[in-house]
Structures are given as C-alpha cells and as structure tokens.
Design a protein around this motif. Structure first.
Motif, PDB file in Angstrom:
ATOM      1  N   VAL A   7       0.895  -1.158  -0.123  1.00  0.00           N
ATOM      2  CA  VAL A   7      -0.454  -0.418  -0.229  1.00  0.00           C
ATOM      3  C   VAL A   7       1.265   1.029   0.253  1.00  0.00           C
ATOM      4  CG1 VAL A   7      -1.464   1.473   0.715  1.00  0.00           C
ATOM      5  CG2 VAL A   7      -2.064  -0.703   0.825  1.00  0.00           C
ATOM      6  N   PHE A   8       1.769   0.897   0.473  1.00  0.00           N
ATOM      7  CA  PHE A   8       2.725   2.265   0.930  1.00  0.00           C
ATOM      8  C   PHE A   8       3.628   3.007  -0.636  1.00  0.00           C
ATOM      9  CE2 PHE A   8       2.532   2.389   5.634  1.00  0.00           C
ATOM     10  CZ  PHE A   8       2.573   3.407   6.013  1.00  0.00           C
ATOM     11  N   LYS A   9       3.838   1.260  -1.371  1.00  0.00           N
ATOM     12  CA  LYS A   9       4.996   1.516  -2.698  1.00  0.00           C
ATOM     13  C   LYS A   9       3.594   1.614  -3.788  1.00  0.00           C
ATOM     14  CE  LYS A   9       8.084  -1.410  -1.550  1.00  0.00           C
ATOM     15  NZ  LYS A   9       8.981  -2.765  -2.438  1.00  0.00           N
ATOM     16  N   ILE A  10       2.646   1.864  -3.380  1.00  0.00           N
ATOM     17  CA  ILE A  10       1.424   2.324  -4.651  1.00  0.00           C
ATOM     18  C   ILE A  10       1.069   4.056  -4.660  1.00  0.00           C
ATOM     19  CG2 ILE A  10      -1.112   1.989  -4.994  1.00  0.00           C
ATOM     20  CD1 ILE A  10      -0.756  -1.075  -4.818  1.00  0.00           C
ATOM     21  N   ALA A  11       1.080   4.331  -3.118  1.00  0.00           N
ATOM     22  CA  ALA A  11       0.438   5.070  -2.788  1.00  0.00           C
ATOM     23  C   ALA A  11       1.892   6.438  -3.286  1.00  0.00           C
ATOM     24  CB  ALA A  11       0.665   5.185  -1.016  1.00  0.00           C
ATOM     25  N   TYR A  12       3.152   5.672  -2.905  1.00  0.00           N
ATOM     26  CA  TYR A  12       4.224   6.375  -3.705  1.00  0.00           C
ATOM     27  C   TYR A  12       4.077   6.193  -5.056  1.00  0.00           C
ATOM     28  CZ  TYR A  12       8.943   7.850  -3.820  1.00  0.00           C
ATOM     29  OH  TYR A  12      10.126   9.112  -4.097  1.00  0.00           O
ATOM     30  N   TYR A  13       4.009   5.344  -5.335  1.00  0.00           N
ATOM     31  CA  TYR A  13       4.730   5.698  -7.290  1.00  0.00           C
ATOM     32  C   TYR A  13       3.656   5.670  -8.079  1.00  0.00           C
ATOM     33  CZ  TYR A  13       8.439   2.668  -6.562  1.00  0.00           C
ATOM     34  OH  TYR A  13      10.173   2.723  -6.357  1.00  0.00           O
ATOM     35  N   LEU A  14       1.828   6.484  -6.916  1.00  0.00           N
ATOM     36  CA  LEU A  14       0.848   7.251  -8.338  1.00  0.00           C
ATOM     37  C   LEU A  14       1.342   8.477  -7.439  1.00  0.00           C
ATOM     38  CD1 LEU A  14      -2.391   5.108  -6.381  1.00  0.00           C
ATOM     39  CD2 LEU A  14      -1.152   5.189  -9.297  1.00  0.00           C
ATOM     40  N   LEU A  15       1.534   8.530  -6.764  1.00  0.00           N
ATOM     41  CA  LEU A  15       2.202  10.665  -5.736  1.00  0.00           C
ATOM     42  C   LEU A  15       3.396  10.609  -6.855  1.00  0.00           C
ATOM     43  CD1 LEU A  15       2.461  10.435  -2.155  1.00  0.00           C
ATOM     44  CD2 LEU A  15       0.438  11.875  -3.793  1.00  0.00           C
ATOM     45  N   TYR A  16       4.641   9.642  -7.103  1.00  0.00           N
ATOM     46  CA  TYR A  16       5.088   9.884  -8.205  1.00  0.00           C
ATOM     47  C   TYR A  16       4.675  10.687  -9.589  1.00  0.00           C
ATOM     48  CZ  TYR A  16      10.209   9.500 -10.260  1.00  0.00           C
ATOM     49  OH  TYR A  16      11.155   9.610 -11.549  1.00  0.00           O
ATOM     50  N   PHE A  17       4.008   9.500  -9.918  1.00  0.00           N
ATOM     51  CA  PHE A  17       3.372   9.585 -11.902  1.00  0.00           C
ATOM     52  C   PHE A  17       2.336  11.035 -11.606  1.00  0.00           C
ATOM     53  CE2 PHE A  17      -1.099   8.238 -14.084  1.00  0.00           C
ATOM     54  CZ  PHE A  17       0.256   8.464 -15.199  1.00  0.00           C
ATOM     55  N   TYR A  18       2.155  11.103 -10.304  1.00  0.00           N
ATOM     56  CA  TYR A  18       1.209  12.046 -10.725  1.00  0.00           C
ATOM     57  C   TYR A  18       1.811  13.462 -10.661  1.00  0.00           C
ATOM     58  CZ  TYR A  18      -2.945  15.924 -10.032  1.00  0.00           C
ATOM     59  OH  TYR A  18      -3.770  16.504  -9.826  1.00  0.00           O
ATOM     60  N   MET A  19       2.820  13.820 -10.204  1.00  0.00           N
ATOM     61  CA  MET A  19       4.841  14.709 -10.182  1.00  0.00           C
ATOM     62  C   MET A  19       4.205  14.702 -12.064  1.00  0.00           C
ATOM     63  SD  MET A  19       7.491  15.496  -8.161  1.00  0.00           S
ATOM     64  CE  MET A  19       6.774  15.747  -6.483  1.00  0.00           C
ATOM     65  N   LEU A  20       5.266  13.545 -12.059  1.00  0.00           N
ATOM     66  CA  LEU A  20       5.574  13.248 -13.808  1.00  0.00           C
ATOM     67  C   LEU A  20       4.258  14.375 -14.425  1.00  0.00           C
ATOM     68  CD1 LEU A  20       7.685   9.962 -13.362  1.00  0.00           C
ATOM     69  CD2 LEU A  20       8.561  12.620 -13.699  1.00  0.00           C
ATOM     70  N   CYS A  21       3.476  13.686 -14.112  1.00  0.00           N
ATOM     71  CA  CYS A  21       1.789  14.419 -14.736  1.00  0.00           C
ATOM     72  C   CYS A  21       1.651  15.646 -15.033  1.00  0.00           C
ATOM     73  CB  CYS A  21       1.017  13.946 -14.599  1.00  0.00           C
ATOM     74  SG  CYS A  21       0.895  12.008 -15.240  1.00  0.00           S
ATOM     75  N   LEU A  22       2.266  16.116 -14.106  1.00  0.00           N
ATOM     76  CA  LEU A  22       2.332  17.786 -13.242  1.00  0.00           C
ATOM     77  C   LEU A  22       3.614  18.590 -14.301  1.00  0.00           C
ATOM     78  CD1 LEU A  22       1.198  18.123 -10.126  1.00  0.00           C
ATOM     79  CD2 LEU A  22      -0.065  19.606 -11.754  1.00  0.00           C
ATOM     80  N   ILE A  23       4.148  18.174 -14.064  1.00  0.00           N
ATOM     81  CA  ILE A  23       5.813  18.246 -14.868  1.00  0.00           C
ATOM     82  C   ILE A  23       5.410  18.731 -17.070  1.00  0.00           C
ATOM     83  CG2 ILE A  23       8.229  18.186 -15.464  1.00  0.00           C
ATOM     84  CD1 ILE A  23       8.047  16.836 -12.665  1.00  0.00           C
TER      85      ILE A  23
END
Length: 99
Positions: A7-23
C-alpha cells in the motif's frame, strides 16, 4: 505486513506518477501542444481540477506578464505532491518498510 508495504509503495508511486504528469503538462503548456491530442487531453483532465481548485482559493497565483498570464498553481501542486511523497516515505521508513 507485506500488504501494508505494498500500500505504501502504491501510494508513493502514484504520487510520483502524478508529479510527472504535472511536469509534462507544464512543459506542454509552454510549448503550446494541440489540446485535441489524446495524450494532452488525458493529462489536462488529470491535472486541471486540482489546479483550478488552487487557483480559486489563491487567485494571486495567476501572474500577468508581457506575453499574457501565467498560472503558478501547478508549481504549488508539485510542491504539495512532493511533500506528500516525503510524508509517505517517512512513515513507511518509521514502520520498517522500504519505499
């Protein structure tokens, strides 16, 4: 224990993916990408609602320049997502999980 780590890894990588989408959305807005492109439409649909919410709450984030208006809400959102990533990683590390 393994489920919590997942769950922690999924949350971290979803946030990372969202940051890449913002950039990527920020770069595409500077380049002037075609909004009818499906990828641009997907990224706009993913990032526009939170950016509009931040702009409504803090209208001073729209800066006027010689070339038009710049919206600084994606930068604020990138900082918020980065802080959330640090929080998820810190909590996971304190619980003994590697993220």
């Amino acid at each position: 224990m393994l489920l919590i780590e997942i769950v922690f890894k999924i949350a971290y990588y979803l946030l990372y993916f969202y940051m890449l989408c913002l950039i990527i959305t920020g770069i595409l807005s500077l380049v002037g990408a075609n909004p009818s492109n499906p990828l641009v439409g997907f990224l706009n649909a993913l990032t526009s609602p939170p950016c509009r919410f931040i702009t409504r709450k803090f209208p001073k984030l729209i800066v006027r320049s010689q070339h038009g208006f710049y919206d600084l809400s994606p930068i604020v959102l990138i900082l918020i997502v980065g802080c959330l990533m640090i929080i998820v990683q810190t909590v996971a590390n304190h619980l003994g999980f590697y993220v």
